[in-house]
Design an enzyme around this catalytic site. Structure first.
Site, PDB file in Angstrom:
ATOM      1  N   CYS A 143      46.486   8.996 -18.810  1.00  0.00           N
ATOM      2  CA  CYS A 143      45.098   9.243 -19.184  1.00  0.00           C
ATOM      3  C   CYS A 143      45.013   9.069 -20.695  1.00  0.00           C
ATOM      4  CB  CYS A 143      44.678  10.661 -18.783  1.00  0.00           C
ATOM      5  SG  CYS A 143      42.982  11.039 -19.213  1.00  0.00           S
ATOM      6  N   LEU A 144      44.550   7.907 -21.122  1.00  0.00           N
ATOM      7  CA  LEU A 144      44.482   7.595 -22.537  1.00  0.00           C
ATOM      8  C   LEU A 144      43.207   6.797 -22.765  1.00  0.00           C
ATOM      9  CD1 LEU A 144      46.004   7.663 -25.257  1.00  0.00           C
ATOM     10  CD2 LEU A 144      47.204   5.604 -24.549  1.00  0.00           C
TER      11      LEU A 144
END
Length: 182
Positions: free
Chosen positions: A85-86
């Site tokens: 999750c970036l």
């Protein structure tokens, strides 16, 4: 050859010429593994992760899919699938970025500055917010258990086209955390 294909080749060659070990998964240039070392000023220092990268047909206009193969304890990485999750990869990707940016800037930043308010691993996020020292101890335990350089070597044998015997498959199966979502 279309522009995205040329760009894909150029970015991949640039990554291969850098200090990263790159291993192609298939004959094409769209799927490959990159060995990634944890940043030195972090509890991830000394850890080595195999990262699966998939480039979409529309790369560089569409972001690559990035996933950790061996386990990592981090609020923004799903422990089972290895999905990341970036924001810069998932939402704010720009064709100005390239694959070297992913490994020299984005992933090190992710490990240096976890975001527990947007977790994929709720347990890691909660522990980080509640007890930072205990969180860092758990990170180091995962590094020691799942992210030693020899763990990456075991993955190389699995990713070859040769079939593994049942004994080899069973013994190396424990260290695999999962694959990035296609």
């Amino acid at each position: 050859m279309s522009s995205p294909s040329k760009r894909r080749e150029m970015d991949l060659m640039k990554l291969m010429m850098s200090d990263y070990k790159v291993e192609m998964i298939n004959d094409g240039m769209q799927e490959f593994y990159v060995d990634f070392n944890g940043p030195s000023d972090s509890p991830y220092h000394g850890g080595v992760w195999r990262i699966r990268v998939e480039l979409p047909d529309a790369y560089p206009y569409k972001s690559p899919s990035i996933g950790f193969i061996n386990k990592i304890y981090h609020p923004n990485v799903d422990e089972m699938s290895g999905s990341v999750c970036l924001d810069v990869i998932n939402q704010t990707w720009s064709p100005m970025f390239d694959l070297v940016n992913v490994f020299e800037v984005f992933l090190p930043q992710l490990l240096l500055y976890p975001n527990p308010s947007d977790p994929l691993n709720g347990e890691a996020a909660a522990l980080m917010m509640r007890d930072r020292a205990c969180y860092e101890k758990r990170v180091k335990e995962y590094c020691e258990k799942y992210a030693k350089p020899e763990d990456i070597g075991a993955k190389e044998e699995q990713s070859s086209d040769e079939e593994l015997s049942e004994d080899e498959y069973d013994s190396s199966d424990e260290a695999v955390a999962g694959h990035a979502d296609p």
